[in-house]
Design a protein around this motif. Sequence first.
Motif, PDB file in Angstrom:
ATOM      1  N   MET A 140       0.914  -1.000  -0.085  1.00  0.00           N
ATOM      2  CA  MET A 140      -0.049   0.085  -0.074  1.00  0.00           C
ATOM      3  C   MET A 140       0.798   1.259  -0.007  1.00  0.00           C
ATOM      4  O   MET A 140       1.571   1.461   0.929  1.00  0.00           O
ATOM      5  CB  MET A 140      -1.217  -0.030   1.151  1.00  0.00           C
ATOM      6  N   ILE A 141       0.765   2.145  -0.827  1.00  0.00           N
ATOM      7  CA  ILE A 141       1.277   3.248  -0.914  1.00  0.00           C
ATOM      8  C   ILE A 141       0.347   4.319  -0.514  1.00  0.00           C
ATOM      9  O   ILE A 141      -0.692   4.725  -0.934  1.00  0.00           O
ATOM     10  CB  ILE A 141       1.997   3.797  -2.344  1.00  0.00           C
ATOM     11  N   LYS A 142       0.597   5.115   0.743  1.00  0.00           N
ATOM     12  CA  LYS A 142      -0.338   6.078   1.068  1.00  0.00           C
ATOM     13  C   LYS A 142       0.248   7.522   1.387  1.00  0.00           C
ATOM     14  O   LYS A 142       1.424   7.721   2.209  1.00  0.00           O
ATOM     15  CB  LYS A 142      -0.725   5.643   2.718  1.00  0.00           C
TER      16      LYS A 142
ATOM     17  N   GLN B  90       2.983  13.720   4.244  1.00  0.00           N
ATOM     18  CA  GLN B  90       3.829  12.357   4.612  1.00  0.00           C
ATOM     19  C   GLN B  90       3.401  11.088   3.761  1.00  0.00           C
ATOM     20  O   GLN B  90       2.364  11.299   3.026  1.00  0.00           O
ATOM     21  CB  GLN B  90       3.144  11.877   5.974  1.00  0.00           C
ATOM     22  N   ALA B  91       4.439  10.320   3.623  1.00  0.00           N
ATOM     23  CA  ALA B  91       4.100   9.086   3.140  1.00  0.00           C
ATOM     24  C   ALA B  91       4.652   7.941   3.911  1.00  0.00           C
ATOM     25  O   ALA B  91       4.909   6.731   3.756  1.00  0.00           O
ATOM     26  CB  ALA B  91       4.910   8.949   1.847  1.00  0.00           C
ATOM     27  N   ALA B  92       4.829   8.191   5.085  1.00  0.00           N
ATOM     28  CA  ALA B  92       5.477   7.468   6.134  1.00  0.00           C
ATOM     29  C   ALA B  92       4.565   6.126   6.498  1.00  0.00           C
ATOM     30  O   ALA B  92       5.302   5.069   7.057  1.00  0.00           O
ATOM     31  CB  ALA B  92       5.649   8.021   7.464  1.00  0.00           C
ATOM     32  N   GLN B  93       3.502   6.190   6.241  1.00  0.00           N
ATOM     33  CA  GLN B  93       2.274   4.850   6.608  1.00  0.00           C
ATOM     34  C   GLN B  93       2.378   3.773   5.425  1.00  0.00           C
ATOM     35  O   GLN B  93       1.583   3.034   5.350  1.00  0.00           O
ATOM     36  CB  GLN B  93       1.209   5.358   7.134  1.00  0.00           C
ATOM     37  N   THR B  94       3.207   3.984   4.296  1.00  0.00           N
ATOM     38  CA  THR B  94       3.330   3.208   3.289  1.00  0.00           C
ATOM     39  C   THR B  94       4.072   1.836   3.779  1.00  0.00           C
ATOM     40  O   THR B  94       4.785   1.735   4.764  1.00  0.00           O
ATOM     41  CB  THR B  94       4.222   3.829   2.289  1.00  0.00           C
ATOM     42  N   ARG B  95       3.439   0.572   3.257  1.00  0.00           N
ATOM     43  CA  ARG B  95       4.058  -0.586   3.543  1.00  0.00           C
ATOM     44  C   ARG B  95       4.100  -1.621   2.532  1.00  0.00           C
ATOM     45  O   ARG B  95       3.311  -1.150   1.518  1.00  0.00           O
ATOM     46  CB  ARG B  95       3.486  -1.075   4.745  1.00  0.00           C
TER      47      ARG B  95
END
Length: 395
Positions: free
Chosen positions: A28-30, A82-87
């Motif tokens: 997932m890219i958030k 932010q994009a920090a919660q990407t996984r």
Amino acid sequence: MLKRIAASCALVLVNTPVDAFEFSFKGMIKTEAVTSNQAVASYGSVYSQVAPTHALRTDIFGGAPATEQQTNFLESESTSFQAAQTRFSLNMKHEKIRGVLELDFIDGEDGFTNQTAIQAQEPRLRLATLYYDYSKNLTIFGGQKWTTAAGIKSSGSYNWIGSAFRAGNTGFLAMEVGATYKAENLSITGALTGKGRNATAGGINGNELGRMPGFAFDVNYKISGHTIGAAGHFANIKFEDEPNFTSGEDQDANLFKVYTMLNFGDVSFNAEYYTGEALNNQNALGVAPASRLSADGQVRDNFSESGFFSYVSWNISPEHNVKIGYASASVDDSDRDRLGLTELQKNSTAYINYGYKIMTGLTAFAQVTHFDTEYGVDNESFTAAVARAGVVFKF
């Protein structure tokens, strides 16, 4: 030349064994913008929007009474991108063996404080688990995974990492070895698990000392699309074996919860209630501070707590979804007089969000969250609001 290449490829395909490894890459890219009307914290005690969990005190800064300028800082609005919660995760399968390896990009080592791209893009291992499907009813597992005592893993928030942790949602990642047995609608899981997290830079500590690990369980029953369940985690923290121990006694850490997930077509209702003590020694992310040794080696007794979270999800149409949630947790009344001024006494959060499915895999979202946080023995309450909007691409 082309004919030789084609023949070689065909030979490889023909000779590929039928039991070859299967791989799938998911993630997932958030990307999002986050704004708050005053100071919020992400698990810690500094102004951070990485994964907000509670409102900060605006009258204390760095453990001391805040100056006028420091209070002005804590009461200021701020915005981050932010994009920090990407996984992402790699999933593997071979005969009866399955494995998952998942990472994200949260700055866990720095205390969830870095929002910007230059700093926040540090890979963090989330899942590294092997599953062996011994039979259609029995699965054996081992590795780092969501704790067996997690219950409902999502609070329905688009703040994936902050979720409703420290405000009614409990249970995080753990190292476990165990098994799940399924018989029709009933599922029973038991696991030996790490007693808690390594909370210091000094190596082995009270959360890890001792021969006996912790024990976790989950029992749930599904009927007509609904689920009811119970879960727990139990361990003994060995403070008396610490090198600087002087007085006190070992502490029991425990968590018990009940939960339900009810589905009524386009509307679902999810709720969970828990009670326990020393949750933050278990890395369960409760509201109360962890038990620990003081500077002179005395054991700080457990704090007991309880809480709940619930949310309703409504699929208005295949493209539109709305979720409304509320969560709250508090330290038991009998333990509040032992809290410090910057330690959480009670924390509540409420949110509403909207998701729009732009196309397969791509969703635009917006969410507004409100925190109401009470601190220490003086019962001071502080509130903050957080808004976030962005897109998430699941593949």
